[in-house]
Design a protein around this motif. Sequence first.
Motif, mmCIF file in Angstrom:
data_model
loop_
_atom_site.group_PDB
_atom_site.id
_atom_site.type_symbol
_atom_site.label_atom_id
_atom_site.label_comp_id
_atom_site.label_asym_id
_atom_site.label_seq_id
_atom_site.Cartn_x
_atom_site.Cartn_y
_atom_site.Cartn_z
ATOM 1 N N GLU A 64 1.892 1.035 -8.535
ATOM 2 C CA GLU A 64 1.759 -0.078 -7.624
ATOM 3 C C GLU A 64 2.619 -1.231 -8.144
ATOM 4 N N GLU A 95 3.565 -7.791 -1.915
ATOM 5 C CA GLU A 95 2.193 -7.436 -1.569
ATOM 6 C C GLU A 95 2.098 -6.584 -0.295
ATOM 7 N N HIS A 96 3.030 -6.782 0.631
ATOM 8 C CA HIS A 96 2.929 -6.027 1.897
ATOM 9 C C HIS A 96 3.128 -4.535 1.678
ATOM 10 N N HIS A 118 1.885 -2.595 -0.409
ATOM 11 C CA HIS A 118 0.660 -1.834 -0.656
ATOM 12 C C HIS A 118 -0.447 -2.220 0.319
ATOM 13 N N SER A 119 -0.039 -2.792 1.430
ATOM 14 C CA SER A 119 -1.037 -3.171 2.429
ATOM 15 C C SER A 119 -1.713 -1.926 3.006
ATOM 16 N N PRO A 120 -3.003 -1.997 3.220
ATOM 17 C CA PRO A 120 -3.688 -0.862 3.862
ATOM 18 C C PRO A 120 -3.201 -0.629 5.284
ATOM 19 N N ARG A 121 -2.485 -1.601 5.839
ATOM 20 C CA ARG A 121 -2.004 -1.422 7.210
ATOM 21 C C ARG A 121 -0.646 -0.720 7.282
ATOM 22 N N ARG A 122 -0.099 -0.370 6.121
ATOM 23 C CA ARG A 122 1.181 0.370 6.147
ATOM 24 C C ARG A 122 1.016 1.652 6.927
ATOM 25 N N THR A 178 1.460 5.478 7.427
ATOM 26 C CA THR A 178 1.614 6.560 6.451
ATOM 27 C C THR A 178 1.784 7.936 7.105
ATOM 28 N N PRO A 182 3.969 5.508 0.472
ATOM 29 C CA PRO A 182 2.584 5.925 0.693
ATOM 30 C C PRO A 182 2.500 7.073 1.705
ATOM 31 N N GLY A 183 1.537 7.919 1.535
ATOM 32 C CA GLY A 183 1.273 8.988 2.495
ATOM 33 C C GLY A 183 2.514 9.804 2.775
ATOM 34 N N ASN A 216 1.299 -9.344 6.245
ATOM 35 C CA ASN A 216 0.584 -8.352 5.463
ATOM 36 C C ASN A 216 0.598 -8.624 3.960
#
Lengths: 432, 812
Positions: B248, B274-275, B277-281, B283, B629-630, B730
Amino acid sequence: MTDRILTVRMEAHPQDSHTLATYEATGGYRALRTALSSMTPDDVKAQVKASNIRGRGGAGFPTGVKWGFLPEDLRPRYLVVNGDESEPGTFKDRILLERDPHQLVEGIIISSYGLDVHHAFVYIRGEYPKPARRVQQAIDEAYAAGYLGSDILGSGFSLDITVHLGGGAYICGEETALLNSLEGRRGEPRIKPPFPAVAGLYAKPTIVNNVETISNVPWIVANGGAAYAAIGPERSAGTRMFSLSGHVNRPGDYEIVMGMTWRELIYGIGGGIPGDRALKTWIPGGASAPWFVPDEHLDTPVTIDDVGANGSMLGSGAVIVMDETTDVVAAAHRIVKFFAHESCGQCTPCREGTTWLERILWRILNGAGRPSDLDLLLDVCDNISPGLRWPPAMTTICPLGPSAVSPITSIMRHFRDEVEAKIRTSEGASVG
Amino acid sequence: MADASDKVTITLDGRQVEATAGELLIAAAEKAGTYIPHFCWHPRMKPVGMCRMCLVEVETPRGKMLTTSCTMPVADGMVVDTASAVVEKAHEGILEFLLINHPLDCPVCDKGGECPLQDQTLGYGPGESRFVEEKRHHEKPISISDLVYLDRERCILCARCTRFSEEISGDPLIEFVERGNHVEVNTFPDEPFVSYFSGNTVQICPVGALTAKPYRFRARPWDLEAVESVSLVDSVHSKVSVESSQNEIVRISGVDNDPTNQGWLSDKDRFIYEHIHSPRRLTVPLIREGDTFREASWGEAVGLVAERLGAVPGTAVAGIGGARATNEDAYAFSKFMRSIVVTPHLDAQLDDGLDPEFAAAVHPRARIDDLERAATILLWGPDLKEEFPVLYLRVRRAAAHLGARLVVVHPRVTGLDLVATHTVRYRPGEGPATLKKLAAGDGDLAAVRAALNEGPVVALVGRPGLAEDPRLAEAVAAFARDLPEATIMPLVRRGNVFGALDMGLAPTLLPGRVSVTDTAARTALEDEWGALPEGVGGGATEILTGLVSGDREVLVLFGADPMRDHPDPTLVRSALEAAGFVAAFDLFLTDSSRLADVVLPVAAFGEVAGTVTNLEGRVQKVNQIVPPPGQARAAWSILDDIATAMGGSLGATGAERLNKEIARVAPAYRGVTWDMLDWGDGREGIVVPLRGADQPLRHIPVDTGVPTVTERPAVHSARVLYDDGAMLRNCPGLAGLAPRAAIHMHPRDASILAVRDGDRVLVSAGASVELPVVIDAGLAEGAVYVPFNLVETAALGAPRSIRIDVVREDAS
Ligand SMILES: Cc1cc2nc3c(=O)[nH]c(=O)nc-3n(C[C@H](O)[C@H](O)[C@H](O)COP(=O)(O)O)c2cc1C
Ligand code: SF4
Ligand code: SF4
Ligand code: FES
């Protein structure tokens, strides 16, 4: 032979020596007329140089030499008169400002003419409202009489003077902190070089002189530099103001010719010690000066160089006398506390070291001293002023930090047994 | 420049060492390999000599003297001892002094492990403290801004932070107060340390007294992995170190270099990570199903895109975007669109920038470092503090500390006005008339004109506001070109927009600064790519109107959010709704990609390696430090799959391979390869074309005549640093920093409308929004200013004319 220059008028006219009428009636502004009508600026500078006068602000630097440091080609130049006088025991500029302000104003005008300065500043200690008022009045009168402003006395020379009141910080007496303060910044000493003569107020060439130094200029110009140089010993020419305080029968401001002994100053002029108690020690030149003791120094002549050779200084002319009843540790603590309080806080050794020294002394005074404190005190002093030499070496930007060292090295040198005794009686006590 | 006569020789600990006259002793010693410990000295700021840690002994006629090496310029013959017994004792003493009041809470301090105070105590300090009294206490830590905490107990009062804010960033909101042992860093009452640059103080604080809220307690320095990269927040491309812990990214720090940022960053550069690793990315690939999306496999998503792109003639397809991608991704997109889809309709800009040929190839072109030597700087473009914050620092330095004259022409007061020698304000739309008057030195502009006569002149030109004609910048450049020793820097902001233009993501350009009409270059490229589409394509606005009219049917959004970035969001919405098919490559579901049919999740900054090109034409490398991510992937690899599914081939098997292809195929980039950028001088980037190499297109600016518009009120619509863009939104640390939207009016205009500060008005163009009024004397008369792309103003875009209706309270 002249033995008084600066205080003649205030003594003769105690009620109104500060007014223009009295000043003019007693020969005032005649030197200015002479200078403007028959002397070139270089003539003025030459007379000041020939007078051998050394600065009265503390360092004793030859004024004529300092004036010569101004770069030829840079304008504007400024003259700043240092009236911040805040060292404990020093109160001689005060009466010059309050009782003979025109003498200073005339000195400023003549000096400015000599230095090609067209704007001069007088920086006065914030706690001196009356002296500041008197100086401002004198300046106002001088403007009205044509001694200030443009085309002074038809000479084509112009000058303005601005009075500025300090904000209550001793450090603003240090010339570069003073310049910062005048500029509206924090009163913190600047790194030298550049010296003010090269880059001072608003980064322009600036001469900073003490009130007393400049107050001598009218006499020097009126009577000639040589006449001034002839007064007193060769390298301590002229008269000098002393502020005598502490355990003496007649404390006060005195203008004297240098060269007499300390015995004559303390016992003669000061009238000796109250109750005929024994003299224990005295500070010859302000709180930052190392102390003198009777066994070694009573017959030392009161000159800049003799005092210097004996490891102290005439400094600001403050003589603080302490008799046998004095607790020297308490006295040293009080002075160190003053410097710690007045440190501007810029540099690490002074900011942290002076407070630390104060707290160690406080512990010793309050029964929590430790035997290791003796070495500790000296070593902390050594980290502020390496080698504990005179004149002091410094790890600091300005001499304020090392000033706090003087009282400690003085008591450790002359009264170590008293310090040890306080620690012995406190052994077993816990650390406060 | 230093020549041989500037060289002096000094004796450093018995060694003869060469140095440059006037250089500070501490710097000269460091160059000669002798490290002198220090805290307050910082090579990019004026020395103050406060901490006293850098004391050395210098020989003088009166014997050896202790002096601070950070304030002492070297002189020929100087004899210096950096390690004498006196010096060593002084160092030990200073450290003991610094530590007596230090809390020694290193185990819970962010700085622990990379702390100059720790390091120097180990190297030069006393073994133990002799201080038995109570330490100084302060409340800790206190929040001094939205991003920074101050712990006064740890502060060693080195004045780096206060000097930075006064000397470098020009927002002196932190200062020392009190004196002696009571000195402390403080903010002014009711004025927090609000600065676009506050993070720099955290980075240069030599202890853990200033800490960054987003990083606090996130990692220990010894657990961090780091790579060098460049910030893509704007087109300056500041050099950064990207640091990660456990896959991260937890911190971005500025890296010192001469050409771009000199070590400094804006807070947006520093905290934008910070964006990532946003959960809203995004994936997984998404496929539209009615009003929502469903998750899909890559195979299905790629297959669908290939099918829909292949189902229409190539020229019915258009692509927008690429300015946030690497050169390799942009190149892959350019090649994909031109040679697989075969369409000329491509634009990396969103009608929010400049003419592509001008931006890519203006000549003579300025470098940022030219500001160091500029006699005069002309800035006629965006407010640099808002849009190019690090360039703002460089211009500010030139004007405030290096003696350059600065002329700022802008509709409103800018961040640089305080250090400008001349400022000119004009109503948007009246730029051409103002330029004519300036060029002639008429009336009150005579002095300004005269100020431009001393070279070298650096002209920074761009669009002051989005409602203004982009051709104005070229007209300004055409004027500036003839000023003495003039160089020109085109100002277009978005991340890698210059790289994207250079890769041919513009209707008029092919890769390598080649015009699409250059037949020889076309032939050469066709040898590599196969047949190219005929003719010049349409730009972003033409593409959008084409979609509405049915001339275009399919749109590929390549990391672009035109709903937020195009000046006309109403047009964008109709275009996206009218399109037969929209494929979006994106990090998030934005207002634009939300309207797409397929959304393809792509890798972000720090997740891919590649090269990028800044506004000087400087090519630098960005590096990968964390995996995407993902199922998110590098854009070039997605394009490669789509090309294959369409029966073609991009030959994109890796970013490095694409980079080699660029170096072969794109004329201005010839010979500039990836590996050159990792080592030695190449780390500072390589300005293309390489010296001596050719650049096919040399665009000499010409004033083609821009119509003057005198409409009232004229609209000034400009970006602020913290807007409501998808990345900022984000970032938890930055999202709250956007200013409250308002419509700014000149006091006289406000009084004509009879509105006061705080009154509400209805502002209408394509859409209507209600905004409070701010009376703004810094604005040209007859103009209103509406910040672009804030939550409340996004629907407006940047209209050229608006209607204002006062909302009266009493109408109940
Ligand atoms: C801590 C400190 C305080 C000082 N305070 C004063 C002062 O109050 N008045 C003064 O004239 N000089 C003071 N000085 C000396 C000035 O820096 C400067 O040397 C002097 O004003 C020069 O004037 P002179 O050459 O006429 O003596 C002080 C120096 C230091 C280091
Ligand atoms: S020695 Fe003390 S007073 Fe002088 S500059 Fe340093 S901190 Fe300030
Ligand atoms: S907060 Fe940090 S940078 Fe600022 S003065 Fe204190 S130690 Fe120096
Ligand atoms: S580094 Fe030189 S005094 Fe601080």
